[in-house]
Design a protein around this motif. Sequence first.
Motif, short mmCIF file in Angstrom:
data_model
loop_
_atom_site.label_atom_id
_atom_site.label_comp_id
_atom_site.label_asym_id
_atom_site.label_seq_id
_atom_site.Cartn_x
_atom_site.Cartn_y
_atom_site.Cartn_z
N PRO A 190 18.62 -57.56 5.25
CA PRO A 190 17.39 -57.89 4.51
C PRO A 190 17.72 -58.54 3.17
CG PRO A 190 17.31 -55.65 5.37
CD PRO A 190 18.70 -56.14 5.59
N ALA A 191 16.97 -59.57 2.81
CA ALA A 191 17.22 -60.30 1.57
C ALA A 191 16.62 -59.57 0.38
CB ALA A 191 16.66 -61.71 1.66
N ALA A 192 17.26 -59.72 -0.79
CA ALA A 192 16.78 -59.10 -2.02
C ALA A 192 16.97 -60.06 -3.18
CB ALA A 192 17.52 -57.80 -2.28
N VAL A 193 16.02 -60.09 -4.09
CA VAL A 193 16.13 -60.86 -5.33
C VAL A 193 16.54 -59.91 -6.45
CG1 VAL A 193 14.86 -62.20 -7.05
CG2 VAL A 193 14.44 -62.59 -4.61
N LEU A 194 17.55 -60.30 -7.22
CA LEU A 194 18.09 -59.46 -8.29
C LEU A 194 17.50 -59.89 -9.63
CD1 LEU A 194 21.86 -59.53 -7.25
CD2 LEU A 194 19.97 -58.27 -6.22
N VAL A 195 17.15 -58.90 -10.46
CA VAL A 195 16.50 -59.18 -11.74
C VAL A 195 17.16 -58.38 -12.85
CG1 VAL A 195 14.34 -59.14 -13.05
CG2 VAL A 195 14.30 -59.63 -10.59
N GLY A 196 17.46 -59.05 -13.94
CA GLY A 196 18.00 -58.38 -15.12
C GLY A 196 17.44 -59.01 -16.37
N ALA A 197 17.60 -58.32 -17.51
CA ALA A 197 17.06 -58.85 -18.76
C ALA A 197 17.75 -58.21 -19.95
CB ALA A 197 15.55 -58.59 -18.84
N ASP A 198 17.95 -59.02 -21.00
CA ASP A 198 18.32 -58.50 -22.32
C ASP A 198 17.03 -58.07 -22.99
OD1 ASP A 198 21.02 -58.84 -22.27
OD2 ASP A 198 21.02 -60.79 -23.26
N VAL A 199 16.93 -56.81 -23.32
CA VAL A 199 15.71 -56.31 -23.97
C VAL A 199 16.10 -55.59 -25.25
CG1 VAL A 199 13.62 -54.95 -23.71
CG2 VAL A 199 14.63 -56.02 -21.72
#
Length: 395
Positions: free
Chosen positions: A9-18
Amino acid sequence: MPAASPGLPAAVLVGADVGQPHPDPQLLELHELAVSAGLRPAGSSFSRRRHIDPALYLGSGKVVQIKDQVLEAQAGCVLFDAALSPVQQRNLEREFGVPVWDRTALILEIFARRARSGEGKLQVELARLRHAATRLVRGWTHLERQQGGIGLRGGPGEKQIELDRRMLEDKIKQLQLRLRKLQRQRSTQRRSRRRGSQLQVSIVGYTNAGKSTLFNALTHARAYAADQLFATLDTTTRRLWLGEGLTAVLSDTVGFIRELPHSLVEAFKATLDEAAEADLLLHVVDASNPQAEQQIEQVQQVLREIGAEQVPQILIYNKIDMLDGPVPPTRRRAAGQLRASIDSFDVSALSGLGLDALRERLAELARKQLLHAEAADACSGAEAPAPQADIVHPV
């Protein structure tokens, strides 16, 4: 970096400098976690924000961009390299139309897949239930909106949430009782081992640093080892022969990771006590990883949490066969800041390079332990000094 099968199954990865720099802006570790969870990374998004949006974690514009990525990749889920609140998770799932996992849920999923022993499965189940108990509102939103009658709020939805909460609390209490029993058994086993004169050694370190490979190389055991995060969860203990009649008891423990969920640390307390009650820790570091300095600090953080930060450590810089030259000074910098560090060795657990010198050092410590035990026996009941006579904590 491990590769994922195209059929997963495909997944989109998300990250952020907060508000502060992100430790892994390229999301390399999140990629590895996704593969370990049986997912195929099919896109990523990284952004910088001054603060966290209480409703969506990210800004609405970035959420739209990620939604487009989900549709384009036909992804089945979105993975966030951060801890999300129940409200944020619920809102993001509405926006994306697919399940959203935060870092905590992803690590819990991997632990659930990898647990093999009965104790390991109990520990993971307890951690997952504790995590679920904080998110009941999300699970029953369709009932929350029901009304009990004219002018009344709540009704059946509120009742269902309360029932579900009580069921979770009862299940958690049952698991806690079973784990306490196992913890008492482990304590009895440790006390039995301590009646002898053997050095008690635990291997600790960041996940995938090569702990199990080192364990196998030293003890000639066949513990499962693989190039993946959290390859093994269950503690394995073997006798380590050091020559001249000297032995030590060596334990391989679960790996640590950045932002290891507190619920997992609590659930695995009986297992992690092996490290807290050891005479010596072999702290394995992946010398080939550019994030080695940060990983050392993450391991120290978990050791502080379980009360093992004062146990003497030998730093093992592993995987030196993957370096073009010596271990970079920046990757050694954190070692000089460890109060409990007494020595360090550069090794390759896979090829055996440097292991002879490590064995000699362990034999020296085991000999000291044996001499102390013999001196204690000769004291006719007098209280003996601490068994780590040659282990000096630098100031």
